[in-house]
Motif scaffolding. Structure first.
Motif, PDB file in Angstrom:
ATOM      1  N   ASP A 273       0.990  43.380  25.221  1.00 10.60           N
ATOM      2  CA  ASP A 273       0.891  44.836  25.138  1.00 10.60           C
ATOM      3  C   ASP A 273       1.784  45.511  26.166  1.00 10.60           C
ATOM      4  OD1 ASP A 273      -2.550  45.497  24.092  1.00 10.60           O
ATOM      5  OD2 ASP A 273      -0.957  44.328  23.193  1.00 10.60           O
ATOM      6  N   ALA A 277       4.694  48.051  25.147  1.00  7.36           N
ATOM      7  CA  ALA A 277       4.652  49.420  25.668  1.00  7.36           C
ATOM      8  C   ALA A 277       5.956  49.765  26.373  1.00  7.36           C
ATOM      9  CB  ALA A 277       3.464  49.566  26.626  1.00  7.36           C
ATOM     10  N   VAL A 282       5.856  53.792  25.751  1.00  7.05           N
ATOM     11  CA  VAL A 282       4.524  54.396  25.744  1.00  7.05           C
ATOM     12  C   VAL A 282       3.625  53.591  26.671  1.00  7.05           C
ATOM     13  CG1 VAL A 282       4.784  55.272  23.388  1.00  7.05           C
ATOM     14  CG2 VAL A 282       3.789  52.989  23.757  1.00  7.05           C
ATOM     15  N   SER A 283       2.374  54.030  26.795  1.00  2.81           N
ATOM     16  CA  SER A 283       1.433  53.327  27.669  1.00  2.81           C
ATOM     17  C   SER A 283       0.779  52.157  26.939  1.00  2.81           C
ATOM     18  CB  SER A 283       0.344  54.288  28.159  1.00  2.81           C
ATOM     19  OG  SER A 283      -0.492  54.674  27.078  1.00  2.81           O
ATOM     20  N   GLU A 284       0.239  51.220  27.713  1.00  2.00           N
ATOM     21  CA  GLU A 284      -0.489  50.101  27.109  1.00  2.00           C
ATOM     22  C   GLU A 284      -1.700  50.611  26.337  1.00  2.00           C
ATOM     23  OE1 GLU A 284      -1.167  46.453  29.409  1.00  2.00           O
ATOM     24  OE2 GLU A 284       0.072  47.347  30.980  1.00  2.00           O
ATOM     25  N   ARG A 285      -2.329  51.677  26.836  1.00  2.00           N
ATOM     26  CA  ARG A 285      -3.485  52.228  26.142  1.00  2.00           C
ATOM     27  C   ARG A 285      -3.091  52.740  24.759  1.00  2.00           C
ATOM     28  NH1 ARG A 285      -7.139  56.316  29.482  1.00  2.00           N
ATOM     29  NH2 ARG A 285      -7.328  54.355  30.645  1.00  2.00           N
ATOM     30  N   THR A 286      -1.908  53.323  24.659  1.00  2.00           N
ATOM     31  CA  THR A 286      -1.420  53.796  23.359  1.00  2.00           C
ATOM     32  C   THR A 286      -1.219  52.629  22.404  1.00  2.00           C
ATOM     33  OG1 THR A 286      -0.335  55.724  24.346  1.00  2.00           O
ATOM     34  CG2 THR A 286       0.459  55.014  22.179  1.00  2.00           C
ATOM     35  N   ILE A 287      -0.658  51.545  22.919  1.00  2.00           N
ATOM     36  CA  ILE A 287      -0.460  50.353  22.082  1.00  2.00           C
ATOM     37  C   ILE A 287      -1.800  49.824  21.606  1.00  2.00           C
ATOM     38  CG2 ILE A 287       0.350  47.962  22.058  1.00  2.00           C
ATOM     39  CD1 ILE A 287       2.560  50.083  21.983  1.00  2.00           C
ATOM     40  N   ARG A 289      -4.542  51.481  21.154  1.00  2.00           N
ATOM     41  CA  ARG A 289      -5.091  52.380  20.125  1.00  2.00           C
ATOM     42  C   ARG A 289      -4.396  52.158  18.780  1.00  2.00           C
ATOM     43  NH1 ARG A 289      -5.014  56.489  24.195  1.00  2.00           N
ATOM     44  NH2 ARG A 289      -3.096  57.334  23.290  1.00  2.00           N
ATOM     45  N   ARG A 290      -3.083  51.981  18.814  1.00  2.00           N
ATOM     46  CA  ARG A 290      -2.345  51.769  17.562  1.00  2.00           C
ATOM     47  C   ARG A 290      -2.760  50.458  16.894  1.00  2.00           C
ATOM     48  NH1 ARG A 290       3.877  53.552  19.223  1.00  2.00           N
ATOM     49  NH2 ARG A 290       3.409  55.741  19.646  1.00  2.00           N
ATOM     50  N   ARG A 293      -6.106  50.952  15.268  1.00  2.00           N
ATOM     51  CA  ARG A 293      -5.998  51.696  14.006  1.00  2.00           C
ATOM     52  C   ARG A 293      -5.508  50.792  12.880  1.00  2.00           C
ATOM     53  NH1 ARG A 293      -4.086  56.152  17.225  1.00  2.00           N
ATOM     54  NH2 ARG A 293      -1.925  55.637  16.710  1.00  2.00           N
TER      55      ARG A 293
END
Length: 316
Positions: A273, A277, A282-287, A289-290, A293
């Motif tokens: 991750d 990222a 982007v941030s690891e948190r965004t990865i 979340r993706r 999803r």
């Protein structure tokens, strides 16, 4: 877990031993009736259990033996066998090495330049198919597509190439790979490519290995038609099945967004991750979340299942 099957025993042998633990000692006739086995089948099963000292025979009675001592004895025997196998491998490798220099199946190339010349000749020599696995960005330094590749593709030569996962982190290299894909090459990516291999029409292969030691050159060998060449083809095919396809940069089938495809490709190639990222900015948190999803969209509970579902949907 099937503890005895994991050690190489049959399912019937494992079930028979578990039955003996549960019910206690039994006669042969009772075991035949309980396990619904023929006399010959039970004889094979009992032989398996006796081979690792899990049962004893007393007249017509079959008596289960406590497993701890039997398993420890088996473990010690396997340890000794493993040590013997390693010593045998060393001896046989010495014999193989002595014989290796006398075989005409192998041709040790004298220099890096000689290896480059052979690599360049592949595009001219190939008639039907080239299968390659490459450690480098492409075949040469400076992101240069190997000479003659497009001409060979135009002649109808099929190219299957496995690249190291670093091409996903190098925009220039990835652009070159997609140019090759647009021209007809079948490209895939694998997280850890172990060496450079190029197989030409299943007739011969170029194998090159690098050394991590500074100042020391790698080694390159031409392998001609032989059992070893057959093994190299099988080696490539195994990696090809595990590798992740690299799609063309000229559109998708509409079932997944380009961003989702890119993320799935990174995940399947083994990138963390953190690395993904960094590549996407982007941030690891965004990865995370993706990924969540995508798992929800495809009904996957784990990332492994996500990869399987994405492949089934044609997203990879």
């Amino acid at each position: 877990m099937e503890p005895l099957q994991a050690l190489g025993l049959s399912e019937a042998a494992e079930r028979t031993y578990l039955d003996l633990i549960e019910s206690g000692e039994r006669t042969v006739s009772e075991l035949i009736a309980r396990r619904r086995l023929t006399t010959d089948e039970l004889s094979v099963v009992l032989g398996e259990l006796e081979s690792i000292k899990l049962i004893e025979r007393h007249a017509d009675m079959i008596v289960p033996v406590p497993p701890r001592l039997a398993m420890e004895t088996l473990a010690e025997r396997r340890t000794q066998e493993a040590a013997l196998a390693r010593r045998s491998a060393d001896l046989l490798s010495q014999l193989w090495t002595r014989r290796f220099g006398q075989r005409t199946d192998f041709e040790l190339l004298p220099s890096h330049e000689a290896g480059r010349q052979v690599l360049d000749s592949i595009q001219r020599d190939a008639q039907e198919q080239v299968r390659a696995m490459t450690l480098g960005n492409l075949s040469t330094e400076g992101h240069k597509i190997v000479d003659g590749l497009f001409d060979a593709l135009n002649r109808g030569v099929r190219y299957q190439v496995i690249y190291g996962a670093h091409v996903l982190r190098d925009p220039a290299a990835l652009h070159m790979v997609r140019q090759c894909v647009d021209a007809g090459e079948e490209a895939r990516v694998f997280a850890h490519v172990p060496m450079n291999i190029t197989v030409v029409d299943d007739r011969w292969a170029l194998v090159a290995a690098r050394t991590p030691a500074p100042g020391k050159a790698g080694i390159a060998v031409v392998v001609h038609d032989s059992p070893f060449l057959t093994g190299l083809v099988g080696f490539f095919d195994a990696f090809w099945r595990m590798a992740v396809p690299i799609t063309s940069g000229t559109g998708t089938d509409g079932t997944a967004s380009p961003g989702a495809r890119q993320l799935l490709t990174y995940l399947s190639a083994g990138l963390t991750d953190e690395a993904i990222a960094r590549e996407l900015g982007v941030s690891e948190r965004t990865i995370a979340r993706r990924v969540s999803r995508l798992q929800e969209l495809l009904g996957a509970q784990t990332r492994f299942q996500l990869g399987l579902q994405a492949a089934r949907q044609g997203w990879l």
